[in-house]
Design an enzyme around this catalytic site. Structure first.
Site, mmCIF file in Angstrom:
data_model
loop_
_atom_site.group_PDB
_atom_site.id
_atom_site.type_symbol
_atom_site.label_atom_id
_atom_site.label_comp_id
_atom_site.label_asym_id
_atom_site.label_seq_id
_atom_site.Cartn_x
_atom_site.Cartn_y
_atom_site.Cartn_z
ATOM 1 N N ASP A 1 0.824 -1.207 0.000
ATOM 2 C CA ASP A 1 0.000 0.000 0.000
ATOM 3 C C ASP A 1 0.852 1.247 0.000
ATOM 4 O O ASP A 1 2.034 1.200 0.325
ATOM 5 C CB ASP A 1 -0.861 0.029 1.270
ATOM 6 C CG ASP A 1 -2.106 -0.813 1.120
ATOM 7 O OD1 ASP A 1 -2.352 -1.316 0.018
ATOM 8 O OD2 ASP A 1 -2.832 -0.953 2.127
ATOM 9 N N LYS B 1 -3.970 3.449 -3.081
ATOM 10 C CA LYS B 1 -4.850 3.867 -1.993
ATOM 11 C C LYS B 1 -4.415 5.180 -1.372
ATOM 12 O O LYS B 1 -3.820 5.210 -0.303
ATOM 13 C CB LYS B 1 -4.929 2.813 -0.879
ATOM 14 C CG LYS B 1 -5.736 1.607 -1.253
ATOM 15 C CD LYS B 1 -6.294 0.979 -0.019
ATOM 16 C CE LYS B 1 -7.231 -0.153 -0.403
ATOM 17 N NZ LYS B 1 -7.615 -0.951 0.746
ATOM 18 N N MET C 1 -8.143 9.076 9.482
ATOM 19 C CA MET C 1 -8.863 9.501 8.275
ATOM 20 C C MET C 1 -9.837 10.643 8.559
ATOM 21 O O MET C 1 -10.933 10.678 8.007
ATOM 22 C CB MET C 1 -9.638 8.311 7.675
ATOM 23 C CG MET C 1 -8.728 7.182 7.235
ATOM 24 S SD MET C 1 -9.620 5.679 6.779
ATOM 25 C CE MET C 1 -10.046 4.990 8.379
HETATM 26 N N1 SAH Z 1 -3.928 0.257 9.144
HETATM 27 C C1 SAH Z 1 -3.437 1.609 9.372
HETATM 28 C C2 SAH Z 1 -4.518 2.662 9.162
HETATM 29 C C3 SAH Z 1 -4.986 2.803 7.740
HETATM 30 S S1 SAH Z 1 -6.206 4.043 7.559
HETATM 31 C C4 SAH Z 1 -2.851 1.691 10.783
HETATM 32 O O1 SAH Z 1 -2.971 0.740 11.564
HETATM 33 O O2 SAH Z 1 -2.240 2.721 11.103
HETATM 34 C C5 SAH Z 1 -5.242 5.410 7.016
HETATM 35 C C6 SAH Z 1 -5.168 6.482 8.105
HETATM 36 O O3 SAH Z 1 -4.182 6.108 9.068
HETATM 37 C C7 SAH Z 1 -4.707 7.839 7.609
HETATM 38 O O4 SAH Z 1 -5.787 8.571 7.069
HETATM 39 C C8 SAH Z 1 -4.204 8.463 8.886
HETATM 40 O O5 SAH Z 1 -5.255 8.947 9.672
HETATM 41 C C9 SAH Z 1 -3.599 7.282 9.605
HETATM 42 N N2 SAH Z 1 -2.138 7.194 9.419
HETATM 43 C C10 SAH Z 1 -1.455 6.177 8.851
HETATM 44 N N3 SAH Z 1 -0.128 6.406 8.912
HETATM 45 C C11 SAH Z 1 0.035 7.589 9.545
HETATM 46 C C12 SAH Z 1 1.157 8.374 9.944
HETATM 47 N N4 SAH Z 1 2.413 7.992 9.686
HETATM 48 N N5 SAH Z 1 0.947 9.551 10.593
HETATM 49 C C13 SAH Z 1 -0.310 9.957 10.878
HETATM 50 N N6 SAH Z 1 -1.405 9.262 10.524
HETATM 51 C C14 SAH Z 1 -1.248 8.096 9.889
#
Ligand code: SAH
Length: 255
Positions: free
Chosen positions: A36, A58, A172
């Site tokens: 991803d 994505k 998100m």
């Molecule tokens: N499975 C992932 C989440 C996917 S949904 C997890 O466990 O983190 C995608 C959302 O994750 C983004 O919109 C944001 O809100 C958050 N996100 C993912 N990586 C991030 C990062 N490095 N810093 C801040 N927010 C992050």
């Protein structure tokens, strides 16, 4: 031919060092790595030479490979006897659609394994120095999505979250920040509640901005908050301020 295994692997929150040993082991075994946007590209270096790399995209509102297509391809590779790592940002079972992928595999009797990862809330909070629980300030936290799709049967209960949970971490939520703020205020959350916005948490480009619920949307606008970002809402944000202050004082004394 017996189907090969599919590994649904958490890549961690961004900093490539925050991946697990098991994830690295699975990457080394894979014939195909389907990754991803949020999985750090550096991690692909663990894949064996010659492994096929499939980008599944994505970014918000712009899915370069639809979810059904991802599942279809994953299944095709496994049935052809090729071991697949499905590398996902953070943890595969936290807003990662890992559950849907596991169901699709289980339905066909394809062997699979979930390799957990450090979810971005945990990673970003740590690198922003915000403890999600803290004696006297927070005895609970909730991980919440800010973009429940239209017609979803499980809408986010902002009314209960505003009252019943000490620390909220919203995934998100950037594009719906104004609405989230209004919902929380409407349901009795204090406008003075401390808030942190963490963009690209745990990476070298991390940005953290703090303020209060009252003007959080204006802050985000002013800082041109981009993706990926998390919203942390609760008194624990004050611990960050305290830590930064103490660190600054210590530096002054040493200097
Ligand atoms: N499975 C992932 C989440 C996917 S949904 C997890 O466990 O983190 C995608 C959302 O994750 C983004 O919109 C944001 O809100 C958050 N996100 C993912 N990586 C991030 C990062 N490095 N810093 C801040 N927010 C992050």
């Amino acid at each position: 031919m017996r189907p090969a295994a599919v590994y649904l692997v958490g890549a961690g929150p961004g900093d490539p060092e925050l991946i697990t040993l098991k994830a690295i082991r699975r990457l080394r075994e894979a014939d195909v790595v389907m990754y991803d946007r949020l999985a750090s590209e550096e991690l692909l270096e663990y894949a064996k030479p010659g492994a096929e790399r499939v980008y599944c995209g994505k970014s918000p509102g712009r899915h370069s490979m639809p979810q059904r297509e991802i599942e279809k391809r994953m299944i095709e590779y496994a049935l052809a006897g090729r071991t697949v790592v499905r590398l996902k940002g953070g943890d595969p079972f936290v807003f990662g659609r890992g559950g849907e992928e596991a169901l699709a595999l289980a339905e066909l009797g394809i062997p699979y394994e979930i390799v957990p990862g450090v979810t971005s809330a945990i990673g970003a909070a740590a690198s922003a120095r915000i403890p999600l629980t803290h004696r006297g300030l927070s005895a609970s936290f909730a991980l919440v999505t800010g973009n429940r799709c239209h017609g979803d049967t499980a809408p986010v209960r902002w009314d209960l979250l505003a009252q019943g949970v000490d620390t909220l971490v919203v995934y998100m939520g950037v594009s719906r920040l104004g609405e989230i703020r209004s919902e929380l205020l409407r349901h009795g959350k204090s406008p003075a509640t401390p808030v942190a916005l963490i963009e690209r948490g745990t990476t070298a480009e991390q940005r953290v901005i703090t303020g209060t619920l009252d003007h959080i949307h204006k802050l985000a606008e002013a800082m041109k908050l981009g993706n990926p970002a998390l919203i942390v809402i609760g008194d624990v944000v004050l611990v960050r301020e305290q830590l930064l202050l103490l660190e600054a004082e210590a530096r002054l004394q040493i200097g």
